[in-house]
Design a protein around this motif. Structure first.
Motif, PDB file in Angstrom:
ATOM      1  N   VAL A  15       0.843  -1.194   0.000  1.00 23.77           N
ATOM      2  CA  VAL A  15       0.000   0.000   0.000  1.00 23.77           C
ATOM      3  C   VAL A  15       0.879   1.245   0.000  1.00 23.77           C
ATOM      4  O   VAL A  15       1.960   1.256   0.579  1.00 23.77           O
ATOM      5  CB  VAL A  15      -0.967   0.037   1.209  1.00 23.77           C
ATOM      6  CG1 VAL A  15      -1.893  -1.158   1.192  1.00 23.77           C
ATOM      7  CG2 VAL A  15      -0.233   0.120   2.517  1.00 23.77           C
ATOM      8  N   VAL A  17       0.166   5.246   0.901  1.00 23.16           N
ATOM      9  CA  VAL A  17      -0.818   6.135   1.502  1.00 23.16           C
ATOM     10  C   VAL A  17      -0.349   7.579   1.316  1.00 23.16           C
ATOM     11  O   VAL A  17       0.790   7.904   1.664  1.00 23.16           O
ATOM     12  CB  VAL A  17      -0.986   5.822   3.003  1.00 23.16           C
ATOM     13  CG1 VAL A  17      -2.083   6.679   3.607  1.00 23.16           C
ATOM     14  CG2 VAL A  17      -1.269   4.340   3.225  1.00 23.16           C
ATOM     15  N   VAL A  21       0.511  12.236   6.228  1.00 19.31           N
ATOM     16  CA  VAL A  21       0.762  10.935   6.836  1.00 19.31           C
ATOM     17  C   VAL A  21       2.176  10.787   7.404  1.00 19.31           C
ATOM     18  O   VAL A  21       2.509   9.731   7.944  1.00 19.31           O
ATOM     19  CB  VAL A  21       0.456   9.779   5.846  1.00 19.31           C
ATOM     20  CG1 VAL A  21      -1.039   9.733   5.550  1.00 19.31           C
ATOM     21  CG2 VAL A  21       1.238   9.932   4.547  1.00 19.31           C
ATOM     22  N   SER A  50       4.602  10.554   1.164  1.00 13.61           N
ATOM     23  CA  SER A  50       3.674   9.440   1.350  1.00 13.61           C
ATOM     24  C   SER A  50       4.311   8.363   2.224  1.00 13.61           C
ATOM     25  O   SER A  50       5.478   8.454   2.590  1.00 13.61           O
ATOM     26  CB  SER A  50       3.245   8.865  -0.004  1.00 13.61           C
ATOM     27  OG  SER A  50       4.367   8.353  -0.695  1.00 13.61           O
ATOM     28  N   ALA A  69      -5.194   1.467   7.159  1.00  6.50           N
ATOM     29  CA  ALA A  69      -4.327   2.408   6.445  1.00  6.50           C
ATOM     30  C   ALA A  69      -5.139   3.509   5.765  1.00  6.50           C
ATOM     31  O   ALA A  69      -4.643   4.619   5.565  1.00  6.50           O
ATOM     32  CB  ALA A  69      -3.464   1.676   5.422  1.00  6.50           C
ATOM     33  N   GLY A  70      -6.375   3.231   5.432  1.00  7.87           N
ATOM     34  CA  GLY A  70      -7.241   4.224   4.821  1.00  7.87           C
ATOM     35  C   GLY A  70      -7.672   5.319   5.784  1.00  7.87           C
ATOM     36  O   GLY A  70      -8.196   6.351   5.359  1.00  7.87           O
ATOM     37  N   GLY A  72      -5.610   5.649   9.103  1.00 10.52           N
ATOM     38  CA  GLY A  72      -4.383   5.994   9.797  1.00 10.52           C
ATOM     39  C   GLY A  72      -4.646   6.382  11.242  1.00 10.52           C
ATOM     40  O   GLY A  72      -5.767   6.252  11.738  1.00 10.52           O
ATOM     41  N   VAL A  78      -5.650  11.061   5.591  1.00  9.71           N
ATOM     42  CA  VAL A  78      -5.380  10.197   4.445  1.00  9.71           C
ATOM     43  C   VAL A  78      -6.210  10.672   3.262  1.00  9.71           C
ATOM     44  O   VAL A  78      -7.423  10.817   3.364  1.00  9.71           O
ATOM     45  CB  VAL A  78      -5.698   8.721   4.780  1.00  9.71           C
ATOM     46  CG1 VAL A  78      -5.527   7.843   3.545  1.00  9.71           C
ATOM     47  CG2 VAL A  78      -4.817   8.236   5.923  1.00  9.71           C
ATOM     48  N   VAL A  81      -5.296   5.791  -0.853  1.00 11.12           N
ATOM     49  CA  VAL A  81      -4.555   4.561  -0.582  1.00 11.12           C
ATOM     50  C   VAL A  81      -4.532   3.748  -1.868  1.00 11.12           C
ATOM     51  O   VAL A  81      -5.589   3.414  -2.410  1.00 11.12           O
ATOM     52  CB  VAL A  81      -5.207   3.728   0.544  1.00 11.12           C
ATOM     53  CG1 VAL A  81      -4.432   2.439   0.774  1.00 11.12           C
ATOM     54  CG2 VAL A  81      -5.309   4.532   1.823  1.00 11.12           C
TER      55      VAL A  81
END
Length: 97
Positions: A15, A17, A21, A50, A69-70, A72, A78, A81
């Motif tokens: 991934v 992101v 982040v 990123s 992760a979408g 965080g 975010v 992703v």
């Protein structure tokens, strides 16, 4: 996680992101979340701001980590992703690079 014990094949996702982040504890929170879900892999900051990560393990747990992760950690924003399926390598542990 040793997926041989569950009879499931390991899944691997890479991934990337983007958004706000870096500097928001994304990598450390990712590591702690991966350990919670027993997902192996790594996470690192990229020069463009990123974050890139590889998640490998039981398919449902990897999916949960991709979902995490979408969002965080709370301080992250975010924007996008990108997820790529890859062949599992049998990684163990989770490291911040």
């Amino acid at each position: 996680m040793d997926t041989r014990k569950t009879g499931l094949a390991a899944t691997r996702r890479r991934v990337v992101v983007t958004g706000e982040v870096q500097g928001v504890f994304f990598r450390d929170t990712c590591r702690r979340t991966a350990l919670q879900y027993q997902v192996a892999g790594w996470v690192r900051n990229l020069p463009d701001g990123s974050v890139e990560a590889v998640f490998e393990g039981e398919p449902h747990h990897v999916a949960l980590l991709v979902e995490w992760a979408g969002q965080g950690p709370p301080a992250a924003t975010v924007r996008q992703v990108s997820v790529v399926d890859e062949e599992a390598e049998g990684l163990e542990g989770f490291e911040v690079r």
